[in-house]
Motif scaffolding. Structure first.
Motif, PDB file in Angstrom:
ATOM      1  N   ASP A  66       0.836  -1.202   0.000  1.00 14.61           N
ATOM      2  CA  ASP A  66       0.000   0.000   0.000  1.00 14.61           C
ATOM      3  C   ASP A  66       0.867   1.247   0.000  1.00 14.61           C
ATOM      4  O   ASP A  66       1.007   1.926   1.017  1.00 14.61           O
ATOM      5  CB  ASP A  66      -0.949  -0.023   1.206  1.00 14.61           C
ATOM      6  N   ALA A  91      -2.947  -2.957  -1.836  1.00 15.04           N
ATOM      7  CA  ALA A  91      -3.536  -2.995  -0.491  1.00 15.04           C
ATOM      8  C   ALA A  91      -2.850  -4.045   0.369  1.00 15.04           C
ATOM      9  O   ALA A  91      -2.368  -5.065  -0.125  1.00 15.04           O
ATOM     10  CB  ALA A  91      -5.032  -3.300  -0.595  1.00 15.04           C
ATOM     11  N   ASP A  95      -7.539  -4.612   4.244  1.00 14.97           N
ATOM     12  CA  ASP A  95      -8.244  -4.220   3.006  1.00 14.97           C
ATOM     13  C   ASP A  95      -8.017  -5.260   1.900  1.00 14.97           C
ATOM     14  O   ASP A  95      -8.939  -5.613   1.164  1.00 14.97           O
ATOM     15  CB  ASP A  95      -7.751  -2.851   2.519  1.00 14.97           C
ATOM     16  N   HIS A  96      -6.775  -5.742   1.806  1.00 14.49           N
ATOM     17  CA  HIS A  96      -6.472  -6.725   0.773  1.00 14.49           C
ATOM     18  C   HIS A  96      -7.343  -7.964   0.937  1.00 14.49           C
ATOM     19  O   HIS A  96      -7.924  -8.471  -0.023  1.00 14.49           O
ATOM     20  CB  HIS A  96      -4.985  -7.106   0.809  1.00 14.49           C
ATOM     21  N   ARG A  98     -10.240  -8.279   2.370  1.00 17.07           N
ATOM     22  CA  ARG A  98     -11.644  -7.962   2.065  1.00 17.07           C
ATOM     23  C   ARG A  98     -11.867  -7.920   0.544  1.00 17.07           C
ATOM     24  O   ARG A  98     -12.805  -8.526   0.036  1.00 17.07           O
ATOM     25  CB  ARG A  98     -11.980  -6.587   2.694  1.00 17.07           C
ATOM     26  N   LEU A  99     -10.968  -7.258  -0.177  1.00 15.99           N
ATOM     27  CA  LEU A  99     -11.158  -7.108  -1.622  1.00 15.99           C
ATOM     28  C   LEU A  99     -10.960  -8.441  -2.341  1.00 15.99           C
ATOM     29  O   LEU A  99     -11.713  -8.796  -3.241  1.00 15.99           O
ATOM     30  CB  LEU A  99     -10.172  -6.058  -2.167  1.00 15.99           C
ATOM     31  N   LEU A 230     -17.295  -2.897  -0.397  1.00 18.63           N
ATOM     32  CA  LEU A 230     -16.351  -2.062  -1.162  1.00 18.63           C
ATOM     33  C   LEU A 230     -17.021  -0.761  -1.572  1.00 18.63           C
ATOM     34  O   LEU A 230     -18.254  -0.722  -1.716  1.00 18.63           O
ATOM     35  CB  LEU A 230     -15.768  -2.804  -2.374  1.00 18.63           C
ATOM     36  N   GLU A 234     -13.261   1.612  -5.259  1.00 17.84           N
ATOM     37  CA  GLU A 234     -12.736   0.240  -5.201  1.00 17.84           C
ATOM     38  C   GLU A 234     -13.406  -0.660  -6.242  1.00 17.84           C
ATOM     39  O   GLU A 234     -12.769  -1.545  -6.810  1.00 17.84           O
ATOM     40  CB  GLU A 234     -12.924  -0.349  -3.798  1.00 17.84           C
TER      41      GLU A 234
END
Ligand code: HEM
Length: 408
Positions: A66, A91, A95-96, A98-99, A230, A234
Motif C-alpha cells: 500500500d 492494499a 483491506d487486501h 476484504r477485496l 467495497l 474500489e
C-alpha cells in the motif's frame, strides 16, 4: 578504461533492458543480487533477483503493497488516474483480504474448470478464422500476427465474458491498457488513457446496474450496493485490475510461449506428439516465458535487510520473478526449455498473499491455446528473423509487440 561504480549507486536499467531483460537480470543475480537501479520511468528502485530472496520477499509481511500510505498528508491524486489505484494489488491486510475475498470464489480451479467448454469453443473459432483467412488467399504469404489473431482475443474474450463486458470496445481497451502499462508514455498520455477508461467503466457500471445479469460485474455491483464490502472507487479499480490482469499477462504466456516452442523445434514436436504433456508444459512455459518481468511495487516502511543488503525505508522494491525463474541455483540449466522438467515452484504467478487470483484460469487458457494451436497448425513457423522481434517498452510486462508467424 574500466569504470567502478559504488555498489549501491543506482544504475540506470538502460536501453537494452526492454529488449533483453533476462540478460540484465542474469548479470545482477551473479554480481549484485540486491541492487539499486533507476527504472525506465526514471525512479529509483531496489531489485531482488535471486530465487531464495525472491520467494522470501514475496511472503514477507514487512514489505507493504500500500504505497498510498507514503503520500504526504493531504495529497490528492489526479482524478482521472486516481481511481486506478484502489485495488487489491495496492492494499495490505485487512483491506487486501476484504477485496480479494470478493472475487476469489469466481477463480477457484473447480469454478474455472466449468469454463473449459466455452474456452475451447472460443479457441476453435479463432483457429477456424485463421485457417479460413489462409484458405481465402492461397497466393498470399500465409503470414499473420499471432498476437492480433489469437493470443490477444482469446484471454480478452474470456475475461470480458466472465465479467459480463459486451464485445465492441476491446481494441480501444487494448490501446488504453498498453499506454497505462508503458514505461515510455508521457504523463499526459497516461492521464488521457486513464480518463478514457474511467468514462468507459462508469458507463459500463450504469448499464449493468440498469440490466444486471449472471456475471461477475453484477455480483460485484450487488456487493457494493447492498453492504459495505467495497466503495465505488474500489469497485471501479477492481474491474480495471481484473480486466487488465486478466488479459495482459495471458497474451504473453501464449505469444512468448509459442515463440519459445518455435525456437525449440524438438520440444514443439514432443508436445505435438504427446498432448498429455500439456499441463506440465504450461508450467515450464510460464517459468521460461515469464509474462511479467517482476512483481508489482512494494516498499518497506522500516529499513529491511535482504541478502545482506540494507534497503532504506520507503524506497520502492521490485521483486524480480523472471530472474528467480532463471536462477541456476533453483532450476538446473535454467535457460533450456524442457517441457518434461518439474517446473513447480516457479514464481511466474507470484507467491504469498498476493499470489495470482487468476492462476487457474491462466493455466487452463494456456493449456487449451497451446493444445489447439499445435494440433491445428503443426507446420507453424516464425515468419521473421528472431532478431527483428521487438518487445514492448514496459518495465513490468514482458511481451512482444507482434509475433509474425506462417501458419504452414
Ligand atoms: C499467465 C498469466 C498470468 C500471470 C503470469 C500472472 C501473474 C501475476 C502475478 C505475478 C501476480 C502477483 C503480483 C505481485 O505480487 O505483485 C498476480 C496477481 C494477480 N493476478 Fe495474475 N497473472 C496471470 C493471469 C491472471 C488472470 C487471467 C487474472 C484474472 C482476472 C489475474 C488476476 C490477478 C489479480 C486480481 C491479482 C492480484 C492478487 C492479489 O493482490 O491478491 N491474473 N498475477
Amino acid at each position: 578504461m574500466t569504470e567502478t561504480t559504488a555498489p549501491f549507486e543506482p544504475k540506470p536499467l538502460g536501453d537494452g533492458y526492454f529488449q533483453d531483460p533476462l540478460s540484465v537480470f542474469a548479470r545482477m543475480r551473479a554480481e549484485s543480487p540486491v541492487t539499486s537501479v533507476i527504472t525506465p520511468e526514471g525512479q529509483r528502485a531496489w531489485l531482488i533477483t535471486r530465487y531464495e530472496d525472491v520467494r522470501r520477499a514475496l511472503a514477507d509481511p514487512r514489505l507493504s503493497k500500500d504505497w498510498r500510505k507514503l503520500r504526504a498528508p493531504g495529497f490528492v491524486p489526479d482524478p482521472s488516474v486516481g481511481f486506478l489505484m484502489a485495488h487489491m494489488l495496492n492494499a495490505d491486510p485487512p483491506d487486501h483480504t476484504r477485496l480479494r475475498r470478493l472475487v476469489q470464489k469466481a477463480f477457484t480451479p473447480g469454478r474455472v474448470a466449468g469454463l473449459r467448454p466455452r474456452i475451447e469453443a472460443i479457441t476453435a473459432s479463432l483457429l477456424d478464422a485463421m485457417a479460413a483467412a489462409r484458405a481465402a488467399d492461397p497466393a498470399g504469404d500465409g503470414v499473420i500476427d499471432l498476437i492480433t489473431e489469437f493470443a490477444f482475443p482469446l484471454p480478452m474474450t474470456v475475461i470480458c465474458e466472465l465479467l459480463g463486458i459486451p464485445d465492441g470496445d476491446r481494441e480501444e481497451f487494448k490501446t488504453w491498457s498498453q499506454v497505462i502499462l508503458s514505461s515510455t508514455a508521457t504523463f499526459d498520455e497516461y492521464r488521457a488513457a486513464g480518463g478514457a477508461m474511467y468514462q468507459y467503466f462508469t458507463r459500463l457500471l450504469a448499464d449493468k446496474r440498469a440490466a444486471p445479469a449472471d456475471d461477475l460485474l453484477s455480483a460485484l455491483i450487488t456487493a457494493r450496493d447492498s453492504g459495505d464490502s467495497l466503495d465505488e472507487p474500489e469497485l471501479l479499480a477492481m474491474i480495471f485490475l481484473l480486466l487488465v490482469a486478466g488479459h495482459e499477462t495471458t497474451v504473453n504466456l501464449i505469444a512468448t510461449g509459442t515463440l519459445a516452442l518455435l525456437a525449440h523445434p524438438s520440444e514443439f514436436s514432443r508436445l505435438r506428439a504427446d498432448p498429455s504433456l500439456l499441463p506440465g508444459a504450461v508450467e515450464e512455459l510460464l517459468r521460461f516465458a515469464n509474462p511479467l518481468n517482476h512483481a508489482t511495487d512494494r516498499y518497506a516502511p522500516e529499513p529491511l535487510e535482504v541478502g545482506g543488503v540494507m534497503i532504506p525505508a520507503g524506497e520502492p522494491v521490485l521483486v524480480v520473478t523472471s530472474s528467480a525463474n532463471r536462477d541456476p541455483a533453483r532450476f538446473p540449466d535454467p535457460d533450456r526449455l524442457d517441457l518434461g522438467r518439474d517446473a513447480s515452484g516457479h514464481v511466474a504467478f507470484g507467491h504469498g498473499i498476493h499470489y495470482c487470483v487468476g492462476a487457474p484460469l491462466a493455466r487452463l487458457e494456456g493449456e487449451i491455446a497451446f493444445g489447439g494451436l499445435l494440433a491445428r497448425f503443426p507446420g507453424l513457423s516464425l515468419a521473421v528473423d528472431p532478431a527483428a522481434l521487438r518487445w514492448r517498452p514496459s518495465s513490468l510486462i514482458h511481451g512482444l509487440e507482434t509475433l509474425p508467424v506462417r501458419l504452414g
